[in-house]
Design a protein around this motif. Structure first.
Motif, PDB file in Angstrom:
ATOM      1  N   LEU A 669       0.822  -1.213   0.000  1.00 26.23           N
ATOM      2  CA  LEU A 669       0.000   0.000   0.000  1.00 26.23           C
ATOM      3  C   LEU A 669       0.855   1.261   0.000  1.00 26.23           C
ATOM      4  CD1 LEU A 669      -2.880  -0.986   2.456  1.00 26.23           C
ATOM      5  CD2 LEU A 669      -2.981  -0.824  -0.032  1.00 26.23           C
ATOM      6  N   LYS A 670       2.005   1.206   0.686  1.00 24.76           N
ATOM      7  CA  LYS A 670       2.898   2.365   0.710  1.00 24.76           C
ATOM      8  C   LYS A 670       3.344   2.765  -0.701  1.00 24.76           C
ATOM      9  CE  LYS A 670       5.126   2.070   5.248  1.00 24.76           C
ATOM     10  NZ  LYS A 670       6.414   1.791   5.963  1.00 24.76           N
ATOM     11  N   MET A 671       3.514   1.767  -1.565  1.00 21.99           N
ATOM     12  CA  MET A 671       3.961   2.082  -2.920  1.00 21.99           C
ATOM     13  C   MET A 671       2.790   2.258  -3.881  1.00 21.99           C
ATOM     14  SD  MET A 671       6.607   0.060  -5.476  1.00 21.99           S
ATOM     15  CE  MET A 671       8.094   0.845  -4.872  1.00 21.99           C
ATOM     16  N   VAL A 781       4.444  11.252   2.290  1.00 24.37           N
ATOM     17  CA  VAL A 781       3.249  11.545   3.081  1.00 24.37           C
ATOM     18  C   VAL A 781       2.473  10.262   3.391  1.00 24.37           C
ATOM     19  CG1 VAL A 781       1.009  12.726   3.090  1.00 24.37           C
ATOM     20  CG2 VAL A 781       3.034  13.887   2.174  1.00 24.37           C
ATOM     21  N   VAL A 782       2.249   9.446   2.361  1.00 25.40           N
ATOM     22  CA  VAL A 782       1.498   8.193   2.532  1.00 25.40           C
ATOM     23  C   VAL A 782       2.248   7.244   3.471  1.00 25.40           C
ATOM     24  CG1 VAL A 782       0.680   6.103   1.369  1.00 25.40           C
ATOM     25  CG2 VAL A 782       0.283   8.339   0.325  1.00 25.40           C
ATOM     26  N   ALA A 783       3.573   7.167   3.306  1.00 20.79           N
ATOM     27  CA  ALA A 783       4.388   6.277   4.145  1.00 20.79           C
ATOM     28  C   ALA A 783       4.282   6.674   5.611  1.00 20.79           C
ATOM     29  CB  ALA A 783       5.842   6.309   3.691  1.00 20.79           C
ATOM     30  N   LYS A 788       2.257   5.657  11.021  1.00 17.55           N
ATOM     31  CA  LYS A 788       1.606   6.120  12.252  1.00 17.55           C
ATOM     32  C   LYS A 788       0.413   5.240  12.600  1.00 17.55           C
ATOM     33  CE  LYS A 788       2.890  11.018  12.146  1.00 17.55           C
ATOM     34  NZ  LYS A 788       2.402  12.413  11.998  1.00 17.55           N
ATOM     35  N   ARG A 789      -0.355   4.882  11.561  1.00 13.34           N
ATOM     36  CA  ARG A 789      -1.525   4.029  11.775  1.00 13.34           C
ATOM     37  C   ARG A 789      -1.111   2.648  12.284  1.00 13.34           C
ATOM     38  NH1 ARG A 789      -6.484   3.097   7.473  1.00 13.34           N
ATOM     39  NH2 ARG A 789      -7.789   1.889   8.861  1.00 13.34           N
TER      40      ARG A 789
END
Length: 803
Positions: A669-671, A781-783, A788-789
């Motif tokens: 998902l990070k990518m 930003v997404v990473a 954090k989640r």
């Protein structure tokens, strides 16, 4: 003599005659009557089921419906994506059939055998050849393949863990029933078969044993989560897109249908599902070359994730073959001690490796007459025999037999154990035999036995050490002996050992002891299971090797159970992997294959999910902004095939020995999220710009497809890192074919591309540069957001564990 339906007395009579067991004529008669132990084949899909599973899937069904809609709309070329589905299904069928053939060949090699007596001759046959009323011979460690009744003169200790979940050993005396699916823990003897085939537990044993604990595949779980999520959004998104494209856009229904199909077909990562199963079955075929039978597809993945490997000493790092080095006598002469020792081991018809070593040295039975005996079991760790006029003799673990008086011989035992040798105590009882060890046993002799280390063991252990896999040696032997052998073999921290009887009862203290020690001796079957559970509670992924009945519970509890083909049927029934040459030197190959599978599938998943992300976003946004969809199905098929489908198969089969980390779905998902979002935003902004500029839809779709294709190729290059000659060649060919579709006139006609001028190229170039910059920012930003989640989730889990 005729032997219709027999009982124990019949067999006793047959012992005294010329014939023992059934005759060949009686066997043939029972086979003709169907009274044979025909067991369903190992659960595997038939050819028809394989074809059905690969062709008639939910996603294939959706694609077929979409293809029919496009054809009805008068644009059959836009149904080309259905051709990709067909080719994927064919590849899947071929690969699974190939794996099926391999598995069936290997299964024959691992097929269980049984010993029967027919026409007075002992024979080894497949368990499926056993017939009703057969006389079978059972020995320690073997699986009981049929229901049977113990015959007079036999006494068998059985373990019914696979049937009842209880690990206790039960004595079965003459006349008592033996259930198929249980295993002989110790002792040996004869039994008459009372039920075969469907009337026994054996036909269901393997399936039931595996149902006890399904293998935990993070990869498959992650893909299932993705597919489950997509199923939930495809239907509402598709309906919304259909409604807006057909009722709010001033276009013919045919064009609206093509736009809807383009949106929905792009959301489906059907190639990822195929690639996952194909990669797993290719692993089966590859590992078959190393005499490894994979009984569950995700086993290679789980072993690649393992960070703790639990090994038994005997038969794993040692050959399992022992040699008697010396016999040290005490208060009796050495000749008397050796005579008693020889008589004890000759009293049992079935022998374990320790007895075999003694028998090899003392092959003369002697004239001792046995009046009573107690077979060895892994739970009590001793055996005993009472002879007429010679008294009762006990043979087993010194610290267990000599109990309070163990200090008298402790120094001698410890001295030999430090050299890596096993020590047994031969002791005499002043009274008769007892199931409870008498406190007044008299020590007679210490038997010194040495293990032979496997030649390949040091290199295999070194491999796991360099890969960050912690080795735990779990054995029923003296921990000092095990530690010395482990040290010779190259086990790290071999000096950190503990006796299982000294392990604390408190759970936290128990986990701490397991964490701090590498060698565990005098471990019972139940304790092996608890050791595995303690390691898992510490967050480890645990693999367990085993070859004996005492390993079954631990094998079932471990994340990945590994059985030796030369071991008991019990271990093979519950393990995910079977080493057909009984050599754990094959495990590095399994680990490497698992790493290749997982790491490469993760790279491929980035490509597939990128397409899914931008297809979902574009479908929702274009449904809301009431503009024609920015590409046609055939155009997306071109991008999908060249930027994802074809290269992903090359990527998935490339070597990859990187360490496997947890969090497959998180990393994907990070990518894929930033990739998909940037592509979607680029297409949306360009579409709006071109629409307001009055550019025809024909050209707008061409420009949008070019932008998607170039960004997809850049992502492909990024995913392919580190680049090899093959990867560079594949990427170059894909880029070349993609560019030619916009240059060659016939290709432009096939894919509905318009001619592009200098102004169009400038728009595309500017958009690509902006997208690359945005991708770099958005990826960070997404990473951070995902990290954090995940951290919050982890904290919640830890807080819950403390409570």
């Amino acid at each position: 003599m005729s032997m219709g339906v027999l009982n124990g007395n019949d067999y006793i009579n047959s012992y005294e005659g010329e014939q023992l067991g059934l005759s060949e004529e009686e066997v043939k008669k029972r086979i003709k009557e169907g009274k044979v132990n025909q067991i369903p084949k190992v659960p595997s899909r038939t050819i028809g089921q394989i074809i059905w599973a690969n062709v008639f899937t939910l996603f294939n069904g959706i694609n077929v419906v979409l293809a029919l809609l496009v054809i009805l709309a008068g644009s059959p070329k836009n149904a080309i994506f259905a051709g990709v589905i067909i080719s994927n299904a064919i590849i899947g069928v071929i690969q699974e059939l190939r794996a099926k053939k391999t598995i069936e060949k290997l299964t024959i090699l691992a097929r269980s055998k049984a010993t029967v007596i027919r026409d007075g001759v002992e024979r080894e046959i497949d368990v499926e050849e056993i017939v009703l009323d057969d006389l079978i011979f059972l020995k320690s460690g073997c699986q009981i393949p049929v229901d049977a009744e113990v015959l007079p003169g036999s006494k068998i200790e059985v373990n019914e863990a696979l049937l009842t979940g209880e690990s206790d050993y039960l004595i079965r005396n003459p006349g008592e029933q033996l259930l198929s699916g249980s295993f002989v823990g110790s002792g040996s003897g004869y039994a008459v078969v009372t039920a075969v085939g469907a009337n026994t537990y054996s036909s269901k044993l393997s399936e039931e044993a595996k149902r006890f604990k399904k293998i935990n595949s993070e990869l498959q779980n992650s893909i299932n989560k993705i597919l489950s999520f997509l199923i939930k959004i495809i239907v509402p998104t598709g309906l919304l897109l259909t409604f807006t494209q057909m009722y709010f856009i001033n276009k013919p229904w045919q064009e609206a249908v093509i736009g809807v199909v383009a949106g929905i077909s792009g959301m489906i990562p059907e190639g990822l599902v195929l690639l996952t199963s194909v990669t797993f079955v290719v692993s089966i075929v590859r590992l078959s070359k190393y005499n490894t039978l994979i009984q569950e597809l995700p086993a290679t993945e789980v072993l690649a994730r393992v960070d703790v490997l639990c090994l038994d000493k005997t038969g794993t790092i040692t050959e399992g073959k022992l040699k008697v080095i010396d016999v040290k006598n005490f208060d009796i002469s050495k000749e008397e001690a050796e005579e008693a020792l020889s008589a004890v081991v000759h009293s049992f018809s079935v022998v374990n490796p320790t007895q075999e070593a003694i028998l090899e040295r003392y092959n003369q039975k002697g004239n001792f007459e046995v009046t009573n005996k107690i077979s060895f079991s892994s739970s009590k760790k001793w055996s005993a025999v009472e002879f007429e006029d010679k008294g009762a003799w006990y043979l087993g673990a010194p610290e267990i037999l000599y109990k309070e008086k163990y200090n008298e011989i402790k120094e001698q035992v410890f001295e030999e154990a430090e050299r890596g040798r096993r020590v047994l105590l031969l002791a005499k009882s002043p009274r008769g035999l007892s199931e409870i060890v008498p406190a007044d046993l008299e020590k007679a002799a210490l038997i010194i036995i040495e293990d032979i280390i496997r030649p390949e063991a040091p290199d295999t252990l070194k491999f796991f050490d360099t890969q960050g896999v912690d080795i735990k040696i779990i054995s029923g032997d003296n921990p000092v002996t095990v530690a010395a052998v482990a040290k010779r073999a190259g086990v790290k921290n071999a000096d950190k050992y503990v006796v299982a009887t000294d392990l604390p009862k408190d759970k936290e203290e128990f986990r701490k002891a397991v964490r701090e020690n590498s060698i565990f001796g005098r471990v019972t079957p139940h304790q092996k299971k608890e050791l595995v559970k303690a390691l898992q509670a510490d967050g480890h992924t645990v693999a367990m090797t085993g070859d004996g009945i005492n390993d079954v519970l631990a094998l079932k509890e471990a994340d990945c159970g590994i059985a030796m083909a030369s071991g008991s049927d019990a271990t093979k029934a519950v393990a995910q992997l079977v080493l057909l040459d009984s050599n754990f030197a094959s495990l590095p190959k399994v680990v490497q294959e698992g790493r290749r599978t997982i790491n490469n599938l993760e790279l491929a998943a980035n490509l597939y999910l990128t397409k899914t992300v931008y297809a979902v976003i574009l479908s929702i946004i274009f449904a809301l902004i009431l503009l024609p969809f920015p590409y046609e199905p055939i155009q997306l098929s071109l991008v999908g095939s060249l930027g994802i489908g074809i290269p992903s198969f090359f990527i998935a089969l490339q070597p990859n020995e990187d360490l496997v980390q947890k969090g497959f779905l998180t990393r994907v998902l990070k990518m894929s999220l930033p990739n998909g979002i940037v592509i979607a935003l680029s297409v949306i902004l360009v579409s709006l710009l071109l629409n307001f500029s009055g550019v025809p839809d024909f050209k707008s779709k061409t420009i949008c497809t070019l932008i998607i294709g170039i960004l997809s190729m850049l992502i492909l290059l990024r995913v392919s890192e580190p680049l090899t000659k093959l990867k560079v060649a594949v990427c170059a060919v894909m880029i070349g074919i993609f560019c030619s579709a916009f240059v060659i006139k016939i290709c432009r006609r096939v894919f509905s591309f318009s001619h592009l001028n200098f102004y169009d190229i400038v728009i595309v170039g500017t958009c690509i540069l902006a997208a690359v910059f945005c991708l770099a920012v958005l990826s960070r930003v997404v990473a951070r957001f995902i990290d954090k989640r995940e951290a919050k989730k982890e904290n919640k889990i830890r807080a819950g564990a403390k409570k």
